[in-house]
Write an enzyme that holds these catalytic residues in place. Structure first.
Site, short mmCIF file in Angstrom:
data_model
loop_
_atom_site.label_atom_id
_atom_site.label_comp_id
_atom_site.label_asym_id
_atom_site.label_seq_id
_atom_site.Cartn_x
_atom_site.Cartn_y
_atom_site.Cartn_z
N ASP A 295 17.40 -66.52 9.94
CA ASP A 295 17.90 -65.88 11.16
C ASP A 295 18.74 -66.87 11.96
OD1 ASP A 295 16.76 -63.32 10.59
OD2 ASP A 295 14.80 -64.18 11.01
N SER A 296 18.56 -66.94 13.28
CA SER A 296 19.49 -67.74 14.10
C SER A 296 19.32 -69.24 13.94
CB SER A 296 19.33 -67.36 15.57
OG SER A 296 19.81 -66.06 15.80
N THR A 297 18.27 -69.71 13.27
CA THR A 297 18.17 -71.17 13.05
C THR A 297 19.29 -71.65 12.14
OG1 THR A 297 16.67 -70.95 11.14
CG2 THR A 297 15.66 -71.08 13.33
N LYS B 59 22.31 -71.13 12.59
CA LYS B 59 23.49 -71.39 13.40
C LYS B 59 23.68 -72.89 13.66
CE LYS B 59 23.14 -66.83 15.50
NZ LYS B 59 22.76 -66.02 16.67
#
Length: 603
Positions: A394-396, A398
């Site tokens: 998920d957003s990790t 980024k």
């Protein structure tokens, strides 16, 4: 998911049967009768592939893992947790965008139910056949013709068989048969005296004893087992029908090799004479019978009539064909390994790791916590199984999207602003221009999707592979692969990558590493600095996956951590962060009550 394994089984079994049938067709003339039959043994191996743990296909475990050395465990003083633990986390928000995925749970349950029903029905048929065999055995009588029994012992000697095999006579059979793994029986029909000669007995005994010698009784059980598992695939039924025919032809050939040329016709006639007498139920699949269907008998007689002692085919050709079959069937291994699990696993050398009992922090959640003490070079892990299970980052992800863009000169530490295109976003905080720092703080998805687009799909794929980012699978598509899609990573790998990132072991420019570090900084107190990134996986409107990864810098040490939590509708990055800070406080590593750098932090 059962549906995945069902599809794998269907594809593997269909492919394997097709390959073997084609090899038999193309190279049949180069194979002996026994080689034809033995070729089917590859099918048993292929049908087993979907049941083999996928870690047996993965050799990366020989080279992966981390060095960890045993030292004293960190303190685990249990202190009160609650709202006071969240003094800094009340500003962390979960800005996640839900992705829509088809709900296959009902289909999965339906397919599983149908498969189990088919297995039960097939098992019931087998049990009926087994009970029939018991009745045949219980209501049979010992064979008493001494002349024939002497002949039987001579046949055993010719085939070098020493095991005690009983010859019995029964009114319940119409064709000679052999069955029984532990105590083996050869059954002769009761009304045999009217026409069976000693020669007929010799042919019968040689045929059935060859089945015993070739382990065909055990093969019967294997056929039934796999036919029960793969009852849904008509190609498997076709394969085992052909296999049984090849087995009988191979057995006939073995008998003919023991006879002179003048006996071939007599042997064929013995088989034909039982054809009209045979009305045995097809449920007796645990036996091998002298006869078979009319079509099978026809093919066997054709083979017998064409047999010549001088017609020997070189073994070398059979070996080459077997190697070809092995190669073709082996190409399924990578497919099975990739397809067999939705969440594959990281193979971690855990020698020296300390495994903690942190259940009290994870109430209501499945998950794992991984901590690496840099000075001690030691891992502390909660939930060994989950710590190596790969799930969506998920957003990790980024963090590395920003790093790749910096390294590719898409942006720079000084010039990283991207303009908002005016498209209404799900959160007001996203409806403005962003730089790399604000985008990481607010987890602005459109910003990183644009970075990835400009960086380029192939560059991202190559970079992920170079830094060993989880499974490095970007097949989910640009802008989507990291959010509950194809890209997956385990908590252990998250920690290992953070350590490599922090110490700049990735070979990237130091100023780019520093720019991302500054964006990840969360807060500090008198003793330590906390940096990190949350991530929330939302599917069909439900938060199912929560991450908090980062590191704590003290005066004398650095601790890297990754927490992952999962449940059906309440697994968020902020909850993972709450759990993480509770654990870090409990371990005496970090008490979050200090000065904050940023006013808010998003998943």
């Amino acid at each position: 998911m059962f549906l995945t394994h069902f599809i794998i089984g269907l594809l593997v079994s269909s492919f394997s049967v097709t390959v073997i049938l084609l090899i038999r067709k193309w190279f049949g003339k180069q194979l002996t009768a026994k080689s034809h039959y033995h070729l089917w043994m590859f099918l048993f191996i292929a049908l087993t592939l979907p049941f083999i743990p996928t870690d047996l296909f993965n050799f990366s475990s020989l080279f992966s893992g981390a060095d960890a050395y045993q030292t004293n465990a960190l303190s685990s003083n249990v202190e009160k947790t609650g709202t006071d633990m969240m003094q800094g986390l009340h500003l962390i928000q979960d800005f996640s965008v839900s992705v829509n995925r088809p709900d296959l749970s009902l289909l999965n349950m339906g397919v599983m139910g149908l498969w189990m029903l088919g297995m039960l029905l097939f098992t019931f048929t087998m049990v009926r056949g087994w009970l029939t065999l018991r009745r045949i055995k219980n209501y049979s009588s010992a064979f008493s013709n001494q002349e024939v029994l002497v002949l039987f012992e001579e046949c055993k000697k010719r085939l070098k068989i020493k095991k005690s095999i009983k010859v019995v006579i029964s009114r319940r059979v119409q064709s000679p048969m052999i069955f029984g793994l532990f105590q083996t029986y050869i059954v002769i029909p009761f009304k045999h005296e009217n026409w069976l000669s000693l020669k007929d007995y010799e042919y019968i005994f040689l045929h059935e004893l060859n089945h015993y010698k070739n382990k065909d009784l055990l093969t019967n059980y294997m056929i039934l087992f796999y036919q029960t598992i793969y009852w849904f695939n008509p190609l498997v039924w076709l394969a085992f029908r052909e296999m049984r025919l090849d087995r009988e032809i191979a057995c006939d050939t073995s008998v003919l090799q023991l006879l002179d040329d003048h006996s071939f016709i007599e042997y064929g006639n013995t088989i034909i004479n039982f054809l009209d007498l045979s009305k045995q139920s097809s449920e007796l699949q645990l036996v091998t019978q002298l006869n078979g269907s009319k079509l099978q008998i026809k093919k066997r007689i054709e083979q017998i009539s064409a047999y010549k002692h001088s017609a020997k085919k070189p073994i070398r050709k059979s070996v080459y064909i077997y190697v070809l079959a092995s190669i073709i069937l082996t190409i399924q291994l990578p497919f099975v390994s990739v397809f067999a699990t939705e969440n594959d696993r990281y193979y971690f050398n855990n020698d020296g790791a300390v495994y903690e009992d942190l259940d009290r922090f994870f109430k209501g959640y499945e998950g794992s916590f991984v901590l690496y003490n840099q000075n001690a070079q030691q891992y502390h892990i909660y939930n060994e199984e989950k710590s190596t299970l790969r799930v969506s980052p998920d957003s990790t992800y980024k963090i590395y999207s920003a790093l790749f863009a910096l390294e590719s000169n898409v942006i720079s530490p000084e010039e990283s602003t991207l303009s908002w295109d005016g498209t209404e976003q799900p959160y007001n905080a996203w409806n403005m221009d962003q730089d790399v720092s604000s985008a990481l703080q607010k987890s602005v998805s459109w910003y990183f999707q644009e970075l990835d687009r400009r960086t380029g799909f192939e560059t991202i794929k190559s970079n992920l592979q170079e830094i060993n980012y989880g499974n490095s699978d970007v097949s989910g598509g640009l802008g989507e692969f990291w959010h509950e899609s194809s890209l997956k990573i385990s908590p252990v790998e998250q920690v290992q990558l953070l350590q490599a990132f922090y110490n700049n072991q990735l070979g990237y420019k130091e100023m780019h590493i520093q720019a991302v570090k500054e964006a990840l900084f969360l807060e500090k107190n008198e003793e330590a600095h906390l940096s990190g990134k949350t991530g929330t996986g939302a599917v069909n409107g439900k938060n199912i996956n929560g991450w908090f990864i980062g590191y704590v810098e003290t005066k004398n040490n650095t601790y890297f951590f990754a927490t992952n939590i999962q449940n059906q509708d309440d697994s968020s990055g902020s909850k993972a962060a709450e759990i993480t800070l509770s654990i870090l406080k409990d371990l005496g590593i970090y008490n979050e009550n200090g000065e904050k750098k940023y006013g808010e932090k998003h998943s």
